[in-house]
Design a protein around this motif. Structure first.
Motif, PDB file in Angstrom:
ATOM      1  N   VAL A   1       0.736  -1.105   0.197  1.00  0.00           N
ATOM      2  CA  VAL A   1      -0.032   0.459  -0.492  1.00  0.00           C
ATOM      3  C   VAL A   1       0.894   1.115   0.011  1.00  0.00           C
ATOM      4  O   VAL A   1       1.514   1.938   0.424  1.00  0.00           O
ATOM      5  CB  VAL A   1      -0.605  -0.266   1.492  1.00  0.00           C
ATOM      6  N   TRP A   2       0.623   1.942  -1.327  1.00  0.00           N
ATOM      7  CA  TRP A   2       1.695   3.545  -1.136  1.00  0.00           C
ATOM      8  C   TRP A   2       1.132   4.647  -1.144  1.00  0.00           C
ATOM      9  O   TRP A   2       0.082   4.745  -1.244  1.00  0.00           O
ATOM     10  CB  TRP A   2       1.829   3.381  -2.857  1.00  0.00           C
ATOM     11  N   ILE A   3       2.142   4.818   0.293  1.00  0.00           N
ATOM     12  CA  ILE A   3       1.163   5.884   1.579  1.00  0.00           C
ATOM     13  C   ILE A   3       2.334   6.835   1.056  1.00  0.00           C
ATOM     14  O   ILE A   3       4.043   7.169   0.703  1.00  0.00           O
ATOM     15  CB  ILE A   3       1.721   5.827   2.803  1.00  0.00           C
ATOM     16  N   ALA A   4       1.352   8.084   0.266  1.00  0.00           N
ATOM     17  CA  ALA A   4       2.004   8.890  -0.204  1.00  0.00           C
ATOM     18  C   ALA A   4       1.085  10.207   0.519  1.00  0.00           C
ATOM     19  O   ALA A   4       0.145  10.375   1.040  1.00  0.00           O
ATOM     20  CB  ALA A   4       1.639   9.069  -1.794  1.00  0.00           C
ATOM     21  N   GLU A   5       1.691  11.683   1.185  1.00  0.00           N
ATOM     22  CA  GLU A   5       1.156  12.591   0.844  1.00  0.00           C
ATOM     23  C   GLU A   5      -0.095  12.813   0.525  1.00  0.00           C
ATOM     24  O   GLU A   5       0.067  12.999  -0.977  1.00  0.00           O
ATOM     25  CB  GLU A   5       2.141  14.037   1.441  1.00  0.00           C
ATOM     26  N   GLY A   6      -1.245  13.131   1.265  1.00  0.00           N
ATOM     27  CA  GLY A   6      -2.538  14.477   0.710  1.00  0.00           C
ATOM     28  C   GLY A   6      -3.236  12.790   0.285  1.00  0.00           C
ATOM     29  O   GLY A   6      -4.788  13.324   0.418  1.00  0.00           O
ATOM     30  N   SER A   7      -2.949  11.986  -0.107  1.00  0.00           N
ATOM     31  CA  SER A   7      -4.156  10.456  -0.932  1.00  0.00           C
ATOM     32  C   SER A   7      -3.722   9.401   0.356  1.00  0.00           C
ATOM     33  O   SER A   7      -4.290   8.468  -0.065  1.00  0.00           O
ATOM     34  CB  SER A   7      -3.291  10.304  -1.937  1.00  0.00           C
ATOM     35  N   TRP A   8      -3.294   9.114   1.131  1.00  0.00           N
ATOM     36  CA  TRP A   8      -3.303   7.792   1.772  1.00  0.00           C
ATOM     37  C   TRP A   8      -4.385   7.105   2.627  1.00  0.00           C
ATOM     38  O   TRP A   8      -4.544   6.620   2.473  1.00  0.00           O
ATOM     39  CB  TRP A   8      -1.617   8.170   3.199  1.00  0.00           C
ATOM     40  N   GLN A   9      -4.607   8.473   2.969  1.00  0.00           N
ATOM     41  CA  GLN A   9      -5.982   7.516   4.095  1.00  0.00           C
ATOM     42  C   GLN A   9      -7.283   7.226   2.840  1.00  0.00           C
ATOM     43  O   GLN A   9      -7.544   5.919   2.848  1.00  0.00           O
ATOM     44  CB  GLN A   9      -6.500   9.044   4.642  1.00  0.00           C
TER      45      GLN A   9
ATOM     46  N   LEU B   1      -0.762  -4.005  -5.492  1.00  0.00           N
ATOM     47  CA  LEU B   1      -0.554  -2.904  -5.802  1.00  0.00           C
ATOM     48  C   LEU B   1      -1.756  -2.043  -5.316  1.00  0.00           C
ATOM     49  O   LEU B   1      -2.735  -1.330  -6.027  1.00  0.00           O
ATOM     50  CB  LEU B   1       0.661  -1.823  -6.059  1.00  0.00           C
ATOM     51  N   VAL B   2      -1.501  -1.089  -3.618  1.00  0.00           N
ATOM     52  CA  VAL B   2      -2.562  -0.123  -3.959  1.00  0.00           C
ATOM     53  C   VAL B   2      -2.006   1.381  -3.528  1.00  0.00           C
ATOM     54  O   VAL B   2      -1.134   1.261  -3.335  1.00  0.00           O
ATOM     55  CB  VAL B   2      -3.704  -0.442  -2.323  1.00  0.00           C
ATOM     56  N   LEU B   3      -3.072   2.117  -4.339  1.00  0.00           N
ATOM     57  CA  LEU B   3      -3.228   3.598  -4.650  1.00  0.00           C
ATOM     58  C   LEU B   3      -3.648   4.028  -4.966  1.00  0.00           C
ATOM     59  O   LEU B   3      -4.754   4.704  -5.681  1.00  0.00           O
ATOM     60  CB  LEU B   3      -1.342   4.131  -6.244  1.00  0.00           C
ATOM     61  N   ALA B   4      -3.378   5.606  -4.905  1.00  0.00           N
ATOM     62  CA  ALA B   4      -4.375   6.776  -5.032  1.00  0.00           C
ATOM     63  C   ALA B   4      -4.430   7.486  -6.034  1.00  0.00           C
ATOM     64  O   ALA B   4      -2.900   8.150  -6.419  1.00  0.00           O
ATOM     65  CB  ALA B   4      -4.650   7.581  -3.705  1.00  0.00           C
ATOM     66  N   ARG B   5      -5.709   8.281  -6.821  1.00  0.00           N
ATOM     67  CA  ARG B   5      -4.945   9.286  -8.001  1.00  0.00           C
ATOM     68  C   ARG B   5      -4.747  10.493  -7.356  1.00  0.00           C
ATOM     69  O   ARG B   5      -5.025  11.067  -6.080  1.00  0.00           O
ATOM     70  CB  ARG B   5      -6.162   9.331  -8.615  1.00  0.00           C
ATOM     71  N   ASP B   6      -3.532  11.179  -8.156  1.00  0.00           N
ATOM     72  CA  ASP B   6      -3.040  11.983  -6.987  1.00  0.00           C
ATOM     73  C   ASP B   6      -3.327  13.745  -8.144  1.00  0.00           C
ATOM     74  O   ASP B   6      -2.114  14.972  -8.178  1.00  0.00           O
ATOM     75  CB  ASP B   6      -0.816  12.351  -6.535  1.00  0.00           C
ATOM     76  N   GLY B   7      -3.850  13.495  -9.304  1.00  0.00           N
ATOM     77  CA  GLY B   7      -3.714  14.157 -10.029  1.00  0.00           C
ATOM     78  C   GLY B   7      -4.976  15.566  -9.869  1.00  0.00           C
ATOM     79  O   GLY B   7      -5.336  15.946  -8.864  1.00  0.00           O
ATOM     80  N   GLU B   8      -4.725  16.514 -11.102  1.00  0.00           N
ATOM     81  CA  GLU B   8      -6.071  17.493 -10.458  1.00  0.00           C
ATOM     82  C   GLU B   8      -7.258  16.491 -10.589  1.00  0.00           C
ATOM     83  O   GLU B   8      -7.833  15.378 -10.632  1.00  0.00           O
ATOM     84  CB  GLU B   8      -5.782  18.011 -12.263  1.00  0.00           C
ATOM     85  N   ARG B   9      -8.012  17.786 -10.258  1.00  0.00           N
ATOM     86  CA  ARG B   9      -9.509  17.181  -9.770  1.00  0.00           C
ATOM     87  C   ARG B   9     -10.225  16.694 -11.026  1.00  0.00           C
ATOM     88  O   ARG B   9     -11.116  16.224 -11.052  1.00  0.00           O
ATOM     89  CB  ARG B   9     -10.127  17.874  -9.067  1.00  0.00           C
ATOM     90  N   LYS B  10     -10.181  17.492 -12.358  1.00  0.00           N
ATOM     91  CA  LYS B  10     -11.168  16.943 -13.236  1.00  0.00           C
ATOM     92  C   LYS B  10     -10.916  16.025 -14.059  1.00  0.00           C
ATOM     93  O   LYS B  10      -9.142  15.595 -13.737  1.00  0.00           O
ATOM     94  CB  LYS B  10     -10.915  18.812 -14.096  1.00  0.00           C
TER      95      LYS B  10
END
Lengths: 412, 164
Positions: free
Chosen positions: B5-13, B112-121
């Motif tokens: 599980v990739w823990i990245a600032e802003g999207s880890w929850q 692998l679990v990761l989150a989107r981190d791009g722009e909201r659009k």
């Protein structure tokens, strides 16, 4: 013969500064170089005396500013700024970038780029990490603004201090002429950073991270802030009062020293005597090299006059020279050649030597090259992004800020 | 099954919640954090740019590396608490996208679990550079979580007007 020795001494001093080998510290190499030039007659005692009397007051001024910056750190100014930045951000990466931008621009302008690089940058990093907002945009803002925001005041950058003393401009006039170029540079940096990091700026901090940061709030040290305000007022009023601004800096350094009471050894370390010796020795070496052909070689590259095109060319040559070596030798070489032509060319040179180093993340191509050799197998650093951002900001900022210098000298 | 599980600032929850929701209880979970190497290089580079000015003793908060290590440890501990089950943690440093791939290979991960981190659009920019690279090159199945609520079906644009 003399010109070969002088250029060799200059090259060795610059190489020692870039390579940073323990057994040959840059200040020792520079001082030895200056002594050798004196011994072989490449510069006479009069020449040395002239260089020392010319740059001695600037170096004293610098020492006072370094002590003032360190005193502000001891008074807790930077820790308090961390709290201000965290609480202003309200958990938004975009707001954090905005406040980091404002704090870095003000810190650089008032306390010099050294304070931004050495004292503010780690604190910005810690704040962004603590808020889980991503540290890249704020860190790029700090490192870029340390250069770009150093245009405003004579005390913002050592290069300005050298030019300010040489051009004999009053403090307030220097600031008035540089206000428009400074704002222009900031506007370009803001636009480019906002665009380059737009995806990362959509992030919001988790509520508990923001709550932790709010709980750790520290008050701003009133004494340090009041002293800085008085110091700035003193600088601005110095020419009206007929006092040299260096004395305002010396009084401010003495006041902060009394206020925060560092140990004597800490006080000496804060003034960075090795660096001061390096600057003086480098000034002697450049004076010798200048007298033996370097000045006329650079002079041939520089246009004369204070029209817009001439100023653009001066800024371009200064930026190129700052990138080839570093901005300090570039200033020492170009300054005597342009200081007779009035404030326009001197300030255009400052635009070049102050903004130019943003092209590489280590301030000059020579240092970059050295790092590439030493860290040839280091895969962790991706310099492509910095170089891209550097190119995107430096070229437009050089042109726009120089045009702003030209405009300011026409209007005032 | 092994999962990273990739823990990245802003999207880890979002990542941790997704992992908690979909991974079977017997999954060996590794929480991964990667600190970008260029940030440290940037700060060090700026100090070098000061040209001969010898850095004063490190500020009270420590060097960038020390701050970075401490914050990574703190973030991983918080994420482990949110996950609420036994797991490994792994902290790496360097080129983020490549380090994530290397960590998956090292852990021999199935997922692998990761989150989107791009722009909201919506559209290609909804995935930032690093997740884009990881999605393309991950040596395992990839679960892509939304950092915010998933978009409503009505947000799909009308079909293009060309004839079938």
């Amino acid at each position: 013969m003399s010109e070969v020795v002088a250029l060799l001494a200059l090259a060795l001093a610059l190489a020692a500064s870039v390579a940073r080998v323990r057994f040959a510290p840059d200040w020792a190499v520079a001082v030895a170089g200056a002594l050798v030039l004196l011994a072989v007659g490449a510069i006479g005692l009069t020449g040395v005396g002239h260089a020392l009397t010319r740059f001695g007051p600037t170096v004293g001024f610098l020492a006072a500013l370094l002590v003032l910056g360190d005193g502000c750190r001891r008074a807790g100014l930077f820790d308090a700024l961390a709290s201000v930045m965290a609480s202003f951000s309200h958990g938004s990466a975009r707001r954090l970038l905005a406040i980091v931008f404002a704090v870095a621009a003000a810190t650089t302008a008032v306390l010099s780029l050294d304070a931004t690089v050495v004292l503010l940058t780690p604190i910005v990093f810690a704040t962004a990490s603590r808020l889980q907002l991503g540290s890249r945009a704020p860190m790029y803002a700090c490192t870029h603004l340390a250069n770009t925001a150093s245009l405003l005041l004579p005390v913002s950058n050592l290069t300005n201090l050298l030019a300010f003393q040489a051009a004999r401009l009053p403090f307030a006039r220097f600031a008035a002429l540089m206000a428009l170029p400074w704002l222009t540079g900031l506007a370009i940096e803001w636009l480019v950073l906002r665009l380059a990091f737009r995806a990362e700026l959509d992030v919001a901090a988790p509520q508990d991270a923001q709550a932790d940061a709010d709980a750790e709030r520290r008050p701003l040290p009133r004494f340090a802030l009041a002293l800085l305000a008085l110091t700035l007022a003193g600088f601005v009023a110095s020419s009206t009062l007929g006092v040299a601004p260096v004395w305002v800096a010396v009084i401010a350094a003495a006041a902060i020293t009394i206020g925060v009471r560092p140990r004597p050894a800490e006080l000496v370390a804060a003034a960075q005597p090795a660096f001061l010796a390096f600057v003086l020795a480098l000034a002697v070496i450049v004076a010798a090299a200048g007298a033996h052909g370097l000045s006329s070689a650079v002079d041939a590259l520089l246009p004369h006059g204070d029209g817009l095109l001439a100023l653009l060319a001066v800024a371009g040559v200064a930026a190129a020279l700052a990138n080839l070596a570093n901005n300090l030798p570039a200033t020492l070489i170009i300054l005597p050649l342009v200081s007779a032509s009035g404030p326009g060319p001197v300030l255009a040179m400052l635009v070049g030597v102050n903004i130019g180093p943003n092209l590489t993340y280590v301030g000059s191509l020579a240092t970059l090259l050295w790092r590439r050799i030493v860290h040839a197998h280091d895969e962790t650093v991706d310099i492509a992004e910095f170089t891209r951002l550097g190119a995107l900001t430096v070229l437009p900022a050089l042109v726009a800020c120089t045009a702003a210098v030209w405009l300011a000298t026409q209007v005032t | 099954m092994r999962a990273v599980v990739w823990i990245a600032e802003g999207s880890w929850q979002a990542c941790v919640d997704q992992a908690r929701a979909i991974l079977p209880p017997d999954t060996a979970v590794t929480l991964l954090h990667v600190a970008p190497g260029d940030v440290e290089a940037l700060a060090e580079g700026a100090r070098r740019g000061l040209f001969g000015r010898h850095p004063p003793p490190p500020p009270p908060h420590g060097s960038i590396r020390e701050i970075s290590d401490a914050e990574a440890g703190r973030l991983l501990a918080t994420a482990r608490e949110r996950l609420g089950r036994e797991c490994e943690t792994m902290a790496r440093r360097g080129r983020v996208e490549r380090e994530v791939i290397a960590a998956c290979a090292q852990a021999d991960a199935d997922v692998l679990v990761l989150a989107r981190d791009g722009e909201r659009k919506l559209g290609p920019p909804s995935l930032g550079h690093h997740p884009r690279f990881v999605v393309d090159h991950a040596p395992c199945t990839v679960v892509l979580a939304w950092a915010q609520a998933p978009p409503a079906v009505e947000t799909i644009p009308p079909p293009p007007r060309h004839r079938p």
